[in-house]
Design a protein around this motif. Structure first.
Motif, mmCIF file in Angstrom:
data_model
loop_
_atom_site.group_PDB
_atom_site.id
_atom_site.type_symbol
_atom_site.label_atom_id
_atom_site.label_comp_id
_atom_site.label_asym_id
_atom_site.label_seq_id
_atom_site.Cartn_x
_atom_site.Cartn_y
_atom_site.Cartn_z
ATOM 1 N N LYS A 25 -13.060 18.837 -1.709
ATOM 2 C CA LYS A 25 -13.236 18.523 -3.128
ATOM 3 C C LYS A 25 -13.312 19.798 -3.975
ATOM 4 N N ALA A 26 -13.854 20.884 -3.385
ATOM 5 C CA ALA A 26 -14.091 22.094 -4.181
ATOM 6 C C ALA A 26 -13.364 23.327 -3.678
ATOM 7 N N LYS A 27 -12.835 23.257 -2.432
ATOM 8 C CA LYS A 27 -12.232 24.459 -1.847
ATOM 9 C C LYS A 27 -11.049 24.089 -0.952
ATOM 10 N N LYS A 47 -23.115 14.609 6.993
ATOM 11 C CA LYS A 47 -21.987 14.922 6.100
ATOM 12 C C LYS A 47 -20.809 14.030 6.471
ATOM 13 N N GLU A 62 -24.921 24.338 4.564
ATOM 14 C CA GLU A 62 -24.130 23.876 5.712
ATOM 15 C C GLU A 62 -24.036 25.014 6.723
HETATM 16 P P1 ADP Z 1 -15.687 18.909 1.141
HETATM 17 O O1 ADP Z 1 -14.858 19.043 2.379
HETATM 18 O O2 ADP Z 1 -17.084 18.453 1.426
HETATM 19 O O3 ADP Z 1 -15.016 18.163 0.044
HETATM 20 P P2 ADP Z 1 -15.153 21.593 0.150
HETATM 21 O O4 ADP Z 1 -14.106 21.287 -0.838
HETATM 22 O O5 ADP Z 1 -16.194 22.569 -0.230
HETATM 23 O O6 ADP Z 1 -15.991 20.361 0.628
HETATM 24 O O7 ADP Z 1 -14.368 22.057 1.447
HETATM 25 C C1 ADP Z 1 -14.792 23.064 2.259
HETATM 26 C C2 ADP Z 1 -14.810 22.560 3.688
HETATM 27 O O8 ADP Z 1 -14.806 23.682 4.565
HETATM 28 C C3 ADP Z 1 -16.074 21.771 3.992
HETATM 29 O O9 ADP Z 1 -15.730 20.654 4.782
HETATM 30 C C4 ADP Z 1 -16.933 22.754 4.795
HETATM 31 O O10 ADP Z 1 -17.761 22.083 5.721
HETATM 32 C C5 ADP Z 1 -15.879 23.595 5.490
HETATM 33 N N1 ADP Z 1 -16.281 24.969 5.785
HETATM 34 C C6 ADP Z 1 -17.106 25.763 5.063
HETATM 35 N N2 ADP Z 1 -17.235 26.986 5.631
HETATM 36 C C7 ADP Z 1 -16.450 26.975 6.751
HETATM 37 C C8 ADP Z 1 -16.155 27.939 7.773
HETATM 38 N N3 ADP Z 1 -16.701 29.152 7.755
HETATM 39 N N4 ADP Z 1 -15.324 27.558 8.784
HETATM 40 C C9 ADP Z 1 -14.767 26.323 8.804
HETATM 41 N N5 ADP Z 1 -14.996 25.362 7.865
HETATM 42 C C10 ADP Z 1 -15.833 25.685 6.842
#
Ligand code: ADP
Ligand code: TMP
Length: 259
Positions: A16-18, A128, A184
């Motif tokens: 959703k954000a990244k 989650k 997380e």
């Molecule tokens: P979501 O998936 O909850 O919509 P985001 O848009 O923030 O959230 O996507 C980032 C995703 O990457 C999240 O699922 C998070 O758990 C995952 N993530 C964050 N840091 C890492 C990492 N170092 N290695 C692998 N996955 C990661």
């Protein structure tokens, strides 16, 4: 001038954000912070220009602060503006929420008053899982899920409390009250637990101690969007500007991460 976009491998995940991309080094991935704000588990989404870069800058500084305090995180360095290099982890599907004051969902679930101090900070685990609506986990439910060992659960709690107290103290020095935050964690190839994801006003509540406690202007986090208050980017910019006083200087990584 904008920094160049890093050269990347395939897209691994769009959330959703990244967005997460592979890099030439399998132990590392690149994270792009998106200019979107979502609420209600992604059902409500808007385009917010500038938000991604601010969240990336804020997160990089806070990860640097924690690393300086000896707390292990996935942060490896800033790439271009809005991009960071991180250790590639096997994520644990838990959201660890710490609350220094009552706010948000807690007000609907326990007889608490907004802003009521919680000492020691309240720590809760949530599963989650977007499809299930990220449900609250009791200790017994966490055991049923069997995704962390009892030792790992204790380690997660210890690390989460250390992260919270380090951030609470540092942010307090720049008149930002850390009300609550969501963390997380993931495991690296050796099994070591590292703090991951992001540390930004999307994932925490920050109240401006320079504003009157009853003023909506004290809210400097995603509640501005959740509550339709407007001024989201201005609030995040204020947080980023305040952080400059801590002089954290996140390291930069080579932006030519080749596929
Ligand atoms: P979501 O998936 O909850 O919509 P985001 O848009 O923030 O959230 O996507 C980032 C995703 O990457 C999240 O699922 C998070 O758990 C995952 N993530 C964050 N840091 C890492 C990492 N170092 N290695 C692998 N996955 C990661
Ligand atoms: P809550 O009061 O809605 O339970 O949120 C507690 C904290 O966790 C707050 O800082 C916002 C953050 N949070 C997330 O980052 N992601 C989420 O999905 C939820 C529900 C909360």
């Amino acid at each position: 001038m904008d920094s160049p976009t890093p050269v990347l491998g395939p897209l691994l995940h769009e959330g959703k954000a990244k967005r997460l991309y592979a890099t030439a080094d399998a132990r590392l991935c690149a994270v792009e912070f998106k200019d979107t704000a979502t609420a209600a588990n992604g059902r409500h989404q808007v385009y917010v220009p500038g938000k991604g870069r601010l969240n990336c800058r804020i997160s990089s500084q806070l990860f640097t602060l924690l690393e300086q305090g000896g707390l292990p995180t996935h942060f490896q360095g800033l790439l271009g503006d809005g991009w960071m290099l991180v250790r590639s982890l096997r994520m644990i599907p838990l959201e660890v929420v710490l609350r220094n004051r009552a706010a948000g969902s807690l007000l609907r679930q326990l007889p608490t008053v907004a802003g009521q101090p919680l000492a020691p900070p309240l720590l809760d685990f949530y599963f989650k899982d977007d499809a299930l609506g990220d449900p609250f986990l009791s200790e017994a439910r966490l055991a049923v899920l069997n995704i962390v060992t009892p030792e790992e659960r204790m380690r997660l709690e210890t690390m989460a409390r250390q992260v919270n107290s380090t951030l609470h103290q540092a942010l307090g020095r720049i008149d930002l009250d850390l009300v609550d935050l969501k963390l997380e964690f993931g495991r690296d190839h050796t099994g070591q637990l590292l703090l991951a994801d992001e540390l930004s006003p999307d994932n925490c509540r920050l109240w401006d101690q320079q504003q009157h406690p009853d003023s909506p202007e004290r809210i400097l986090d995603k509640d501005r969007f959740r509550q339709g208050l407007g001024g989201l980017v201005d609030a995040y910019r204020t947080v980023n500007q305040r952080l400059q006083a801590l002089d954290l200087k996140p390291r930069h990584s080579d932006s030519r991460v080749k596929s």
